[in-house]
Design a protein around this motif. Structure first.
Motif, PDB file in Angstrom:
ATOM      1  N   PRO A 645       0.828  -1.207   0.000  1.00  0.00           N
ATOM      2  CA  PRO A 645       0.000   0.000   0.000  1.00  0.00           C
ATOM      3  C   PRO A 645       0.864   1.259   0.000  1.00  0.00           C
ATOM      4  CG  PRO A 645       0.074  -0.943   2.193  1.00  0.00           C
ATOM      5  CD  PRO A 645       0.856  -1.872   1.302  1.00  0.00           C
ATOM      6  N   ALA A 646       0.233   2.393  -0.245  1.00  0.00           N
ATOM      7  CA  ALA A 646       0.947   3.664  -0.201  1.00  0.00           C
ATOM      8  C   ALA A 646       1.454   3.945   1.209  1.00  0.00           C
ATOM      9  CB  ALA A 646       0.038   4.796  -0.676  1.00  0.00           C
ATOM     10  N   PHE A 647       2.510   4.743   1.289  1.00  0.00           N
ATOM     11  CA  PHE A 647       3.174   5.023   2.559  1.00  0.00           C
ATOM     12  C   PHE A 647       2.199   5.615   3.579  1.00  0.00           C
ATOM     13  CE2 PHE A 647       5.586   7.906   5.326  1.00  0.00           C
ATOM     14  CZ  PHE A 647       6.532   7.037   5.851  1.00  0.00           C
ATOM     15  N   VAL A 648       1.387   6.588   3.151  1.00  0.00           N
ATOM     16  CA  VAL A 648       0.488   7.268   4.100  1.00  0.00           C
ATOM     17  C   VAL A 648      -0.572   6.319   4.629  1.00  0.00           C
ATOM     18  CG1 VAL A 648       0.850   9.560   3.143  1.00  0.00           C
ATOM     19  CG2 VAL A 648      -0.905   8.099   2.160  1.00  0.00           C
ATOM     20  N   TYR A 649      -0.991   5.339   3.816  1.00  0.00           N
ATOM     21  CA  TYR A 649      -2.014   4.411   4.267  1.00  0.00           C
ATOM     22  C   TYR A 649      -1.497   3.487   5.363  1.00  0.00           C
ATOM     23  CZ  TYR A 649      -4.394   5.840  -0.033  1.00  0.00           C
ATOM     24  OH  TYR A 649      -4.984   6.569  -1.031  1.00  0.00           O
ATOM     25  N   VAL A 650      -0.180   3.281   5.415  1.00  0.00           N
ATOM     26  CA  VAL A 650       0.405   2.436   6.449  1.00  0.00           C
ATOM     27  C   VAL A 650       0.716   3.255   7.698  1.00  0.00           C
ATOM     28  CG1 VAL A 650       2.288   0.848   6.985  1.00  0.00           C
ATOM     29  CG2 VAL A 650       1.398   0.969   4.653  1.00  0.00           C
ATOM     30  N   VAL A 651       1.214   4.466   7.517  1.00  0.00           N
ATOM     31  CA  VAL A 651       1.698   5.260   8.642  1.00  0.00           C
ATOM     32  C   VAL A 651       0.571   5.957   9.388  1.00  0.00           C
ATOM     33  CG1 VAL A 651       3.141   7.239   9.268  1.00  0.00           C
ATOM     34  CG2 VAL A 651       3.961   5.561   7.612  1.00  0.00           C
ATOM     35  N   LEU A 652      -0.403   6.485   8.664  1.00  0.00           N
ATOM     36  CA  LEU A 652      -1.452   7.276   9.322  1.00  0.00           C
ATOM     37  C   LEU A 652      -2.239   6.488  10.362  1.00  0.00           C
ATOM     38  CD1 LEU A 652      -2.860   9.638   6.537  1.00  0.00           C
ATOM     39  CD2 LEU A 652      -1.435  10.195   8.505  1.00  0.00           C
ATOM     40  N   PRO A 653      -2.581   5.202  10.150  1.00  0.00           N
ATOM     41  CA  PRO A 653      -3.261   4.472  11.237  1.00  0.00           C
ATOM     42  C   PRO A 653      -2.446   4.445  12.527  1.00  0.00           C
ATOM     43  CG  PRO A 653      -3.529   3.288   9.182  1.00  0.00           C
ATOM     44  CD  PRO A 653      -2.573   4.410   8.906  1.00  0.00           C
ATOM     45  N   TYR A 654      -1.128   4.311  12.434  1.00  0.00           N
ATOM     46  CA  TYR A 654      -0.281   4.353  13.634  1.00  0.00           C
ATOM     47  C   TYR A 654      -0.360   5.727  14.300  1.00  0.00           C
ATOM     48  CZ  TYR A 654       1.959  -0.126  12.557  1.00  0.00           C
ATOM     49  OH  TYR A 654       2.213  -1.463  12.334  1.00  0.00           O
ATOM     50  N   LEU A 655      -0.357   6.786  13.504  1.00  0.00           N
ATOM     51  CA  LEU A 655      -0.420   8.131  14.069  1.00  0.00           C
ATOM     52  C   LEU A 655      -1.770   8.376  14.751  1.00  0.00           C
ATOM     53  CD1 LEU A 655       1.277  10.234  11.234  1.00  0.00           C
ATOM     54  CD2 LEU A 655       2.289   9.341  13.346  1.00  0.00           C
ATOM     55  N   LEU A 656      -2.840   7.854  14.155  1.00  0.00           N
ATOM     56  CA  LEU A 656      -4.159   8.027  14.773  1.00  0.00           C
ATOM     57  C   LEU A 656      -4.243   7.281  16.100  1.00  0.00           C
ATOM     58  CD1 LEU A 656      -6.536   7.728  11.671  1.00  0.00           C
ATOM     59  CD2 LEU A 656      -5.958   9.792  12.963  1.00  0.00           C
ATOM     60  N   VAL A 657      -3.672   6.090  16.158  1.00  0.00           N
ATOM     61  CA  VAL A 657      -3.661   5.337  17.415  1.00  0.00           C
ATOM     62  C   VAL A 657      -2.839   6.075  18.465  1.00  0.00           C
ATOM     63  CG1 VAL A 657      -2.826   3.223  18.509  1.00  0.00           C
ATOM     64  CG2 VAL A 657      -4.097   3.096  16.361  1.00  0.00           C
TER      65      VAL A 657
END
Length: 792
Positions: A645-657
């Motif tokens: 997947p795209a980078f933001v789709y992997v990283v943003l869930p971690y940032l939201l958590v």
């Protein structure tokens, strides 16, 4: 890390994967009185609780002016967010209630009545299977499920959209495999087709339809059905299933057909021993026809990208439009210096391609399958007088049971819920076309036809391709022209679900892209209906607006509630009470569909993962509206390995958590219990979703793969720049392109699209002769050089 285990077939499966192998019954179960009462109460409770919340907030923040009250902007923003989310919850409850009403009202049409209708009426159907770089095994399931429809004289066309001359081995193998499939399927069906055609011919030549039926007549037909059942059962038994999708096809699609044929044969045997005279010869004739029709499909393939006269726009809609626009005529292939053209052939003239017109067009994606009676029952419905204005009839697809991964199981659960919602939308006259499988009335497509001129070619559009959700936009176009759509209240179609997070992101990004662009079309359609004296109910408007816009506003406002520190006086128990009926109803519906009620909580975490994907897709719609550019259609990968997947789709869930954990800490320290509960819920379910549906190890691999793709860019082959016409003339090179130069007027083939004449301008129509011009003149224009009748 995601734990894996192997099932008895050796397929790697995750812990927590779907343990079900059998689909839900085709005919929906009737809900009890308690379920109906709960559905009505849930709608009333959600609306009443929302009203109470609005009144409470306005009273405390505006009228009473309590201590620590929020600002006016904050209060309005909170109420807007909660109101839109409450509207989506109400729409879900409203639609599911319509589904349960329809399930109570539905009565399956007896097969004898359908057979009697088709004995006197033979509406034609052409099945179109659009395919782009699909695995042959995936296409084979679709072709077989379509070819084995119990429908008279069905035409099946595989629309192969791969590049016609691929340079690499992988694409070439996919293309060759796809093009070989129609012939292989026809050869496979040739043995039963020949047998049952001969049996039908013998019956029609030797049996008096007005005579009395004997036991020998019935037993002869019973033996034919037993042979057919055995042949289909053998086909399913020899089918080499490598995953749960193929296993479902072999067991439940081919198995259903074999069971139906065996059951009919057994019933005929019982009738022969009981009283054969109760079966008239006309009924036996219908049953002989049924056998012959089941194996009589004509299967072929078509490649639009071979022809420069057809659109080459890279989307499924234009793949379908290109073939539909050819229907009803015969064509000659004419080779020109610029490429191969399809030219309409004159009556009686030799032709290379004949495309018969059709009363109905079945569109089915190359990763979907339909049950044996799909065409028969839906065309019968469309032929009835009360459905004469129905343009699209479909059975919204369900997910294959037996998913091997957790994310595929949960995504499949949401698909099964969508089946319920789509059925309920028909109850409220708010049906949308679901593009994976549907039967379209050709006359309705002609009604919304749009003609464009691209260079010297006519481009016909029936299915809109302005957005990547062509089915949704076309639904609005049909409604604006006075047509309706209908969902047949049975589960007769199944489609694949992405098995990993990367491919799921591509699919859901496409689904989220385009809904906002179509909203103005909906308003124009409502005005057009009003001018015709047709009424649009509030319920229909709510469901249509929610279907097109809820992906955007639900994702946006959930994200706002997560990241914006709203005043504690705004968030109260009433906020959670508004959402409670929605999640309870979802749990009930999941259990109805054979899933676990607790999956409602997992789906919430699953949707948290998709927040960035949905917002990115909605943002693409906004950018497209500003730039007036068409959305780029990206197919969902059908691969057995993972898609990055795209980078933001992997990283943003971690940032939201992480942000939810930070919010929980602040709320806990300040005794803001409502805020803390919401933050804790998002943090816990978001963490579960990351671990269960993506995996920590897979996340690290995806992040690393994205970083490497930024740092390392492989060098691409750069072709030699084209020289000017003067330089070519001076050098004397490239004489092999003399025909192209004389035809187009320039030497660089890459400039062809940019310099093609725009025939939509009135003063340029003289550049092309009409199709009614003499044959020699049309050939001269097409070929671009002298044909022996003078200068061109």
């Amino acid at each position: 890390m995601i734990g894996l285990r192997r099932n008895r077939d050796g397929v790697r499966r995750q812990w927590g994967a779907d343990s079900h192998r059998d689909p839900m019954p085709a005919v929906p179960r009737i809900a009890g009185d308690w379920s109906m009462a709960f559905g009505r109460a849930a709608v009333v409770f959600t609306v009443a609780t929302w009203l109470a919340l609005v009144v409470t907030v306005l009273n405390s923040q505006v009228l009473e002016g309590v201590s620590g009250r929020a600002s006016v902007v904050e209060t309005i923003g909170f109420l807007v967010a909660v109101s839109f989310l409450a509207a989506s919850a109400t729409a879900y409850l409203f639609a599911r209630l319509g589904f349960y009403y329809r399930a109570r009202q539905h009565r399956r049409m007896p097969r004898a009545m359908i057979d009697s209708f088709f004995a006197a009426h033979r509406p034609t159907v052409t099945a179109l299977v659009p395919s782009y770089q699909e695995e042959p095994g995936v296409i084979l399931m679709t072709l077989l499920s379509t070819a084995l429809q119990e429908y008279p004289d069905l035409r099946v066309v595989l629309l192969v959209d791969d590049a016609p001359n691929p340079q690499y081995v992988g694409p070439r193998q996919l293309l060759d495999g796809a093009l070989a499939l129609p012939g292989e399927v026809e050869r496979l069906l040739s043995e039963p087709r020949l047998r049952f055609d001969r049996a039908l011919e013998w019956f029609e030549e030797n049996v008096d339809l007005d005579g009395e039926t004997t036991a020998e007549d019935v037993l002869a037909l019973a033996r034919e059905y037993e042979h057919a059942a055995g042949w289909v059962r053998s086909l399913g038994g020899n089918y080499r299933a490598t995953d749960h999708n193929e296993r479902f096809f072999a067991t439940h699609v081919l198995g259903q057909l074999a069971s139906d044929l065996a059951l009919t044969g057994a019933a005929l045997g019982a009738a022969a021993h009981d009283d054969p005279t109760k079966l008239p010869q006309t009924r036996l004739h219908q049953l002989y026809r049924r056998l012959a029709w089941t194996f009589r499909a004509e299967i072929s393939s078509f490649q639009r990208k071979r022809f420069t006269s057809l659109s080459a726009e890279p989307n499924k809609a234009m793949n379908l439009n290109s073939y539909i626009g050819l229907m009803g005529e015969s064509y000659r292939e004419v080779q020109t210096p610029a490429g191969l053209n399809l030219v309409p052939a004159e009556p009686g003239e030799e032709h290379h391609l004949e495309v018969p017109d059709s009363d109905y067009v079945l569109t089915i994606d190359a990763d979907s399958v339909i049950m044996p009676e799909y065409c028969l029952r839906l065309v019968y419905l469309l032929e009835r007088d009360e459905h004469s204005k129905v343009a699209v009839a479909q059975s919204p697809y369900s997910a294959y049971p037996g998913a091997a991964t957790r994310i595929e199981r949960i995504a499949g659960a949401t698909t099964d819920l969508q089946h319920i919602i789509h059925q309920g939308m028909t109850y409220h006259s708010a049906t949308f076309w679901v593009g994976a499988n549907a039967i379209l009335r050709k006359r309705a497509l002609d009604d919304i036809e749009q003609i464009e001129y691209k260079g010297e070619f006519v481009i016909r559009r029936y299915i809109s391709d302005r957005t990547v959700i062509e089915d949704t936009e076309s639904s609005i176009d049909l409604a604006a022209h006075g047509w309706t759509l209908h969902n047949y209240p049975e589960r007769l179609a199944y489609s694949a679900t992405p098995p990993d997070f990367g491919s799921l992101c591509i699919q859901r990004h496409r689904w989220a892209n385009g809904g906002l662009l179509i909203l103005p079309n909906l308003l124009r359609a409502v005005r057009a209906r009003r001018r015709r004296g047709e009424r649009t109910s509030i319920g229909e408007m709510l469901l249509r607006l929610n279907y097109m816009g809820s992906i955007f506003w639900s994702s946006l406002f959930v994200l706002c509630l997560m990241v914006i520190p709203f005043n504690a006086h705004l968030i109260s128990p009433l906020t959670y009470a508004v959402a409670a009926p929605y999640f309870i109803a979802m749990a009930v519906d999941l259990r109805y569909c054979g899933h676990k009620p607790l999956d409602a909580v997992r789906i919430y975490g699953f949707n948290l993962l998709l927040l960035p994907v949905n917002l990115a897709g909605s943002l693409s719609s906004i950018v497209q509206a500003l730039t007036s550019a068409k959305g780029k259609f990206i197919r969902t990968p059908k691969v057995r390995d993972r898609t990055v997947p795209a980078f933001v789709y992997v990283v943003l869930p971690y940032l939201l958590v992480a942000y939810s954990a930070y919010t929980f800490k602040l709320a806990w320290e300040r005794d803001l219990w409502s805020n803390a509960a919401f933050a804790a819920l998002n943090g816990v379910l978001g963490t579960y979703a990351i671990v269960a549906f993506i995996g920590i190890r897979n996340s690290l691999v995806d992040i690393w793969a994205n970083i490497v793709s930024w740092l390392y860019k492989p060098q691409k082959f750069k072709p030699t720049p084209a020289r000017s016409a003067a330089a070519l003339a001076a050098s004397g090179d490239d004489v092999g392109d003399w025909a192209f130069v004389l035809y187009m007027g320039f030497a660089d083939r890459r400039r062809r699209a940019r310099y093609a004449p725009d025939l939509s301008e009135p003063d340029r129509t003289s550049l092309v002769l009409p199709l009614s011009a003499p044959l020699e003149a049309r050939d001269a224009i097409a070929l671009g050089y002298d044909t022996g009748s003078g200068p061109t």
